[in-house]
Design an enzyme around this catalytic site. Structure first.
Site, mmCIF file in Angstrom:
data_model
loop_
_atom_site.group_PDB
_atom_site.id
_atom_site.type_symbol
_atom_site.label_atom_id
_atom_site.label_comp_id
_atom_site.label_asym_id
_atom_site.label_seq_id
_atom_site.Cartn_x
_atom_site.Cartn_y
_atom_site.Cartn_z
ATOM 1 N N TYR A 249 0.839 -1.203 0.000
ATOM 2 C CA TYR A 249 0.000 0.000 0.000
ATOM 3 C C TYR A 249 0.871 1.250 0.000
ATOM 4 C CZ TYR A 249 -3.820 3.185 0.881
ATOM 5 O OH TYR A 249 -4.728 4.197 0.753
ATOM 6 N N PHE B 218 -7.688 21.404 -24.309
ATOM 7 C CA PHE B 218 -7.988 19.984 -24.407
ATOM 8 C C PHE B 218 -9.207 19.733 -23.519
ATOM 9 C CE2 PHE B 218 -7.978 15.510 -23.378
ATOM 10 C CZ PHE B 218 -8.111 15.018 -24.667
ATOM 11 N N THR B 219 -10.057 18.800 -23.942
ATOM 12 C CA THR B 219 -11.369 18.599 -23.303
ATOM 13 C C THR B 219 -11.297 18.478 -21.771
ATOM 14 O OG1 THR B 219 -11.144 16.250 -23.799
ATOM 15 C CG2 THR B 219 -12.408 17.574 -25.367
ATOM 16 N N ASP C 211 1.473 20.357 -20.345
ATOM 17 C CA ASP C 211 0.754 19.100 -20.554
ATOM 18 C C ASP C 211 1.693 18.281 -21.435
ATOM 19 O OD1 ASP C 211 -0.672 16.962 -21.446
ATOM 20 O OD2 ASP C 211 -2.514 18.066 -21.850
ATOM 21 N N LYS D 184 -0.177 7.598 -23.515
ATOM 22 C CA LYS D 184 0.207 7.930 -24.895
ATOM 23 C C LYS D 184 1.688 7.610 -25.082
ATOM 24 C CE LYS D 184 -3.698 10.440 -24.296
ATOM 25 N NZ LYS D 184 -4.481 10.428 -23.052
ATOM 26 N N ARG E 198 -13.653 15.312 -33.590
ATOM 27 C CA ARG E 198 -12.973 16.366 -32.835
ATOM 28 C C ARG E 198 -13.439 17.686 -33.435
ATOM 29 N NH1 ARG E 198 -10.333 14.302 -28.073
ATOM 30 N NH2 ARG E 198 -12.549 14.445 -27.762
ATOM 31 N N PHE F 75 -19.169 14.516 -25.798
ATOM 32 C CA PHE F 75 -18.802 13.674 -26.947
ATOM 33 C C PHE F 75 -18.693 12.200 -26.600
ATOM 34 C CE2 PHE F 75 -14.395 13.207 -25.581
ATOM 35 C CZ PHE F 75 -14.239 14.314 -24.762
HETATM 36 N N1 F0G Z 1 -3.950 16.000 -22.319
HETATM 37 C C1 F0G Z 1 -3.968 15.612 -23.609
HETATM 38 C C2 F0G Z 1 -3.268 16.444 -24.626
HETATM 39 C C3 F0G Z 1 -4.634 14.445 -23.976
HETATM 40 O O1 F0G Z 1 -4.639 14.079 -25.248
HETATM 41 C C4 F0G Z 1 -5.300 13.691 -22.969
HETATM 42 C C5 F0G Z 1 -6.050 12.490 -23.326
HETATM 43 C C6 F0G Z 1 -5.252 14.125 -21.658
HETATM 44 C C7 F0G Z 1 -4.563 15.287 -21.372
HETATM 45 C C8 F0G Z 1 -5.958 13.397 -20.542
HETATM 46 O O2 F0G Z 1 -5.287 12.235 -20.229
HETATM 47 O O3 F0G Z 1 -6.902 10.420 -20.855
HETATM 48 O O4 F0G Z 1 -4.970 9.981 -19.350
HETATM 49 O O5 F0G Z 1 -6.892 11.306 -18.544
HETATM 50 N N2 F0G Z 1 -6.387 12.247 -24.497
HETATM 51 C C9 F0G Z 1 -7.090 11.053 -24.962
HETATM 52 C C10 F0G Z 1 -7.319 11.173 -26.433
HETATM 53 C C11 F0G Z 1 -8.282 10.680 -24.196
HETATM 54 O O6 F0G Z 1 -7.981 10.277 -26.980
HETATM 55 O O7 F0G Z 1 -6.840 12.106 -27.058
HETATM 56 P P1 F0G Z 1 -6.062 10.914 -19.720
#
Ligand code: F0G
Length: 458
Positions: free
Chosen positions: A73, A125-126, A216, A259, A383, A450
């Site tokens: 843990y 970013f979303t 990021d 990624k 997108r 989305f």
């Molecule tokens: N920042 C970027 C530029 C991303 O592309 C993503 C995730 C995140 C942050 C968030 O990271 O998914 O580990 O919580 N992108 C994915 C995509 C979901 O399909 O582009 P996460």
């Protein structure tokens, strides 16, 4: 010039069999999924280009590392190895593991943002923007104008326009801007890189105002490749050296290990400031888990540490981006309207140009993604206006300039022959483009719509 082709710097040891479907099966699957590719069952998909997130193939070294998981843990030895790797390759002082990138975004937003603050960034970013908004900030896009034009060939369309940033500083005051959020390769712009010169200029500008720079760094190795290929003075520098130089110009970073780092789950928050680290350590136990595992199993941290090392290997990155460029070249030869120059993690089709007969409120990119799936079982992602969501104040949609379908290439998963099949499907759909109808949204979730929105054909 003698030809010098790249090839994958690995061979294949295990395979996963794919299922082929009939047009009738795909039509039905699509209806059941409300024309949203996120709602398709993976087993109904032939080639999955939904995302490059968590979909990469791990190496034998990473799998071997999974067996070395120390599932204590507290104080797992895999945490200490990950910490060492993050220090060595990225140079940050403190590490907080999180279950994935957005876990880190949540904590960073909470420790840095006060209600009424302003966070500028090189395109949104979303999940990142949503966490900033939930913490009380308003996000402002300060990316250069070229990024919004899918055919502009600027080599660094991820750059920040310092003049736009300066205007925000003059309007709101530097004390309202806790940090600038800088993404390495800008996902929503089509995987476009930011140049080292621009990051340096940003650092110089913000330093005198006391504004922090938060990275990021989700696709930092891919960004480093473009710097190596395109920026004066970096031709002979290794990806590892460039990656570390980028980090050195920032105060901390959020990272989705899913990624670049070639793992199926994992992420982290990295910080240099001792006080902010203490605050983040306090919060991580609320949302993720103890500060030495942050929502991850020991084995996940081990695989991520090894993945980080593999991600900055020059041959790996050259082949990874080489495959994306191969598909991009094919589509360009067919005159399919895509975002150029081709970015790091996928091909982005310009749905406004592909389907000029549809209005943006008929969700052209969503309709095109559905059509591509129906044609060949290739799953892509919208997108555009659906991803952009709604303006909290006015309640209206955001209308992004870019209305794109993303063909995201997972790392080390598909072959060149798969790329050929994909391009042939896109060509078929392009030939029949005039017949493609728009969509109507019949279910809209409150957050990140989305992912779960449903549509019907108009
Ligand atoms: N920042 C970027 C530029 C991303 O592309 C993503 C995730 C995140 C942050 C968030 O990271 O998914 O580990 O919580 N992108 C994915 C995509 C979901 O399909 O582009 P996460």
């Amino acid at each position: 010039m003698p030809k010098h082709s790249w090839a994958e710097p690995f061979k294949i040891k295990m395979v996963e069999l794919l299922k082929m479907t009939t047009p009738q099966q795909r039509k039905k699957a699509l209806q059941q999924a409300g024309y949203n590719t996120f709602l398709l069952k993976s087993e109904d998909v032939y080639i999955d280009l939904l995302t490059d997130s968590g979909t990469s193939a791990m190496s034998d070294q990473q799998w071997a590392g999974m067996m070395l998981g120390d599932e204590a843990y507290a104080g797992s030895k895999n945490f200490y190895r990950l910490e060492e790797v993050v220090k060595k390759y990225y140079g940050f002082k403190h590490l907080i593991p999180t279950h994935q990138g957005r876990g880190a975004e949540n904590i960073l937003s909470q420790i840095m943002i006060k209600k009424g603050d302003v966070v500028p960034g090189n395109m949104y970013f979303t999940t990142t923007r949503l966490h900033q908004e939930l913490a009380g900030a308003t996000f402002y896009d300060v990316i250069i104008d070229e990024a919004h034009d899918s055919s502009n060939l600027h080599p660094f369309k991820g750059n920040i326009d310092i003049n736009k940033l300066d205007k925000l500083v003059k309007k709101f005051g530097a004390n309202k801007i806790p940090y600038v959020c800088v993404a390495t390769t800008v996902n929503m712009a089509g995987g476009q890189p930011i140049s080292m010169a621009n990051i340096k200029e940003l650092r110089k500008y913000t330093a005198k105002l006391g504004i922090k720079v938060m990275l990021d760094m989700t696709r930092i190795a891919e960004n480093a490749y473009f710097i190596q290929q395109r920026e004066e003075g970096y031709k002979r520098k290794s990806i590892a050296t460039i990656v570390k130089e980028i980090c050195s110009l920032t105060d901390g970073a959020t990272f989705s290990g899913k990624k670049d780092a070639l793992v199926n789950i994992g992420g982290f928050l990295a910080l240099n400031d001792d006080k902010k680290f203490e605050e983040a350590s306090n919060l991580v136990v609320v949302y993720e888990g103890l500060h030495t595992y942050g929502g991850l199993a020991g084995r996940d941290m081990e695989a991520m540490a090894t993945g980080i090392i593999e991600s900055v290997n020059d041959d790996h990155i050259r082949a990874r981006i080489g495959q994306v460029l191969y598909l991009g070249d094919k589509l360009n030869e067919m005159n399919i309207p895509i975002v150029n120059p081709v970015g790091g993690h996928g091909i982005f089709i310009d749905a406004k140009k592909f389907l000029p007969h549809l209005k943006q409120t008929q969700f052209p990119a969503q309709a095109l993604a559905a059509e591509i799936y129906e044609d060949s079982g290739v799953r892509t992602m919208e997108r555009g206006i659906v991803s952009a969501g709604r303006n909290k104040k006015t309640g209206d949609h955001y209308y992004p300039e870019l209305e794109l379908v993303r063909l995201t290439i997972p790392r080390r998963v598909y072959t060149q022959a798969h790329m050929d099949v994909i391009s042939e499907s896109i060509e078929r759909v392009y030939k029949n483009r005039e017949k493609i109808k728009g969509l109507e949204m019949i279910y809209e979730p409150t957050y990140l719509r989305f992912f779960q929105a449903r549509f019907k054909k108009r």
